[in-house]
Design an enzyme around this catalytic site. Structure first.
Site, short mmCIF file in Angstrom:
data_model
loop_
_atom_site.label_atom_id
_atom_site.label_comp_id
_atom_site.label_asym_id
_atom_site.label_seq_id
_atom_site.Cartn_x
_atom_site.Cartn_y
_atom_site.Cartn_z
NE ARG A 50 -4.13 -1.88 0.33
CZ ARG A 50 -4.08 -3.15 -0.17
NH1 ARG A 50 -2.97 -3.48 -0.43
NH2 ARG A 50 -5.14 -3.82 0.14
CD GLU A 61 -5.17 1.47 2.29
OE1 GLU A 61 -6.17 1.79 1.75
OE2 GLU A 61 -5.07 0.06 2.35
CB SER A 88 -8.32 -1.18 4.53
OG SER A 88 -8.59 -2.52 4.03
#
Ligand code: EPU
Length: 346
Positions: free
Chosen positions: A170, A342, A246
């Site tokens: 990520r 995130e 997320s």
């Protein structure tokens, strides 16, 4: 600059439809970019002089906590094509504004498998490399060839390969040193001609086994369908319930810290990493702290996947961040593990 290179500036532009949390914030100016030439014209427009800029694709990985006092560039570049093939692979290019899921479906319809595990991820093609999207056993970087971007300071067009993008979990160059410096205009993917199914992820294996076409060698279409079904069952549709997927990364801890944690919490869900460290399922940690389904004001932890924070209706970015902080505090207190957000928080 020709007439067609100039793009319309809109003042006080509402961003509700451009962020998947559905926050009702506005941009001082917004400009829709449909052709590459419009980008530098917008950036060099005197009204934008000295203003901060924000590039939005689908707005699926951003938390807008307030009105944006600057210029929002709405990247709407379209187009997708097979650019070339060699002995081993097809190379497929898509413009940054193409919706990611439609692009994945299109590659499969062309008989070009390889992206099926990444079905139904919200957002655009241009956003995919920024956080190196990943799901169900595949990360985008494994299918990446190169991208084209424009450096905003100079207007230079650059072509970056995977090394230059420095992909991680990520993560990429564009979340670090490259942040706010480039606008990605197109991405080229490398789809190997020898296709290997990735069907090992527990949820996907279960879904495939239960499907009416269950087979020992699932097709790319079957994996695509299984991924879509699992995502629909677990993850909220941003059009129904605002969210940014997320909200936290799965934290990676040292082996020693993991061993100590495992003694206290034998059921902790973990994935050993190639470097000896251990990735923990943040959703499990949050769930275990009792947060799943709990709300703070109009922001809540999703009832089917604790890693996802949702806007129950009318929440603002500050409420979501307050909830995120409370979750982080509890996870740190109970497990000694720090959760990193995130999405990009502005
Ligand atoms: N779990 C719980 N409770 C929860 C959620 C999860 O106990 O509320 C447990 C699950 O039972 C499972 C484990 O945690 O054992 C992992 O859960 P899941 O398979 O749902 O995946 P995840 O690690 O929570 C990651 C990605 C998702 C991606 C899935 C599938 C991150 C931050 N998230 O979630 O990506 O779809 O794996 O590959 O890596 C996103 O980035 O926006 C995203 C949705």
């Amino acid at each position: 600059m020709s007439q067609s290179d100039s793009a319309a500036f809109i003042a006080g532009y509402p961003l509700k439809a451009h962020n998947t949390f559905g926050f009702e914030v506005r941009a001082q100016f917004a400009c829709r970019i449909e052709r590459e030439a419009q980008l530098m014209a917008a950036v060099r427009d005197p009204r934008a002089a000295g203003l901060p800029r924000l590039v939005l694709g689908g707005g699926s990985n951003v938390v807008l906590t307030d009105d944006f006092a600057g210029l929002v560039l709405l990247v709407a570049l379209q187009g997708r094509r097979v650019v070339r093939e060699d002995h081993d692979a097809w190379y497929v290019e898509a413009a940054a504004g193409e919706p990611w899921h439609d692009f994945v479906a299109w590659t499969l319809a062309q008989g070009l498998p390889g992206l099926e595990n990444l079905a139904l991820i919200p957002g655009t093609v241009g956003a995919a490399p920024i956080q190196n999207i990943g799901a169900y056993g595949l990360e985008m970087c494994e299918r990446f060839a190169s991208l084209r971007a424009i450096e905003l300071e100079t207007g230079a067009v650059v072509e970056l390969d995977a090394d230059a993008c420095r992909f991680g979990y990520r993560d990429s160059f564009f979340k670090r040193e490259g942040r706010d410096r480039f606008v990605i205009t197109s991405v080229t993917f490398r789809l190997p001609k020898v296709w290997q199914p990735r069907a090992g992820y527990a949820d996907i294996a279960r879904e495939l086994a239960a499907s009416e076409h269950a087979s020992a060698a699932p097709s790319a279409q079957a994996i695509f369908a299984a991924v879509v079904a699992v995502r629909r069952a677990k993850l909220p549709d941003p059009l129904q319930l605002g969210n940014a997927g997320s909200f936290f990364k799965n934290p990676v801890v040292e082996a020693t810290q993991f061993e100590a944690l495992k003694l206290k919490e034998p059921e902790v869900v973990s994935y050993p990493q190639p470097d000896g460290r251990v990735k923990l399922a943040a959703g499990w940690l949050i769930d275990r702290c009792g947060w799943k389904g709990r709300a703070m004001g109009a922001a809540a932890v999703h009832e089917r996947q604790a890693l996802v924070l949702v806007n129950l209706g009318g929440a603002n970015g500050a409420e979501v961040l307050a909830l995120a902080k409370a979750v982080q505090r509890d996870v740190l207190a109970r497990f000694g593990v720090e959760l990193e957000a995130e999405p990009v928080c502005l």
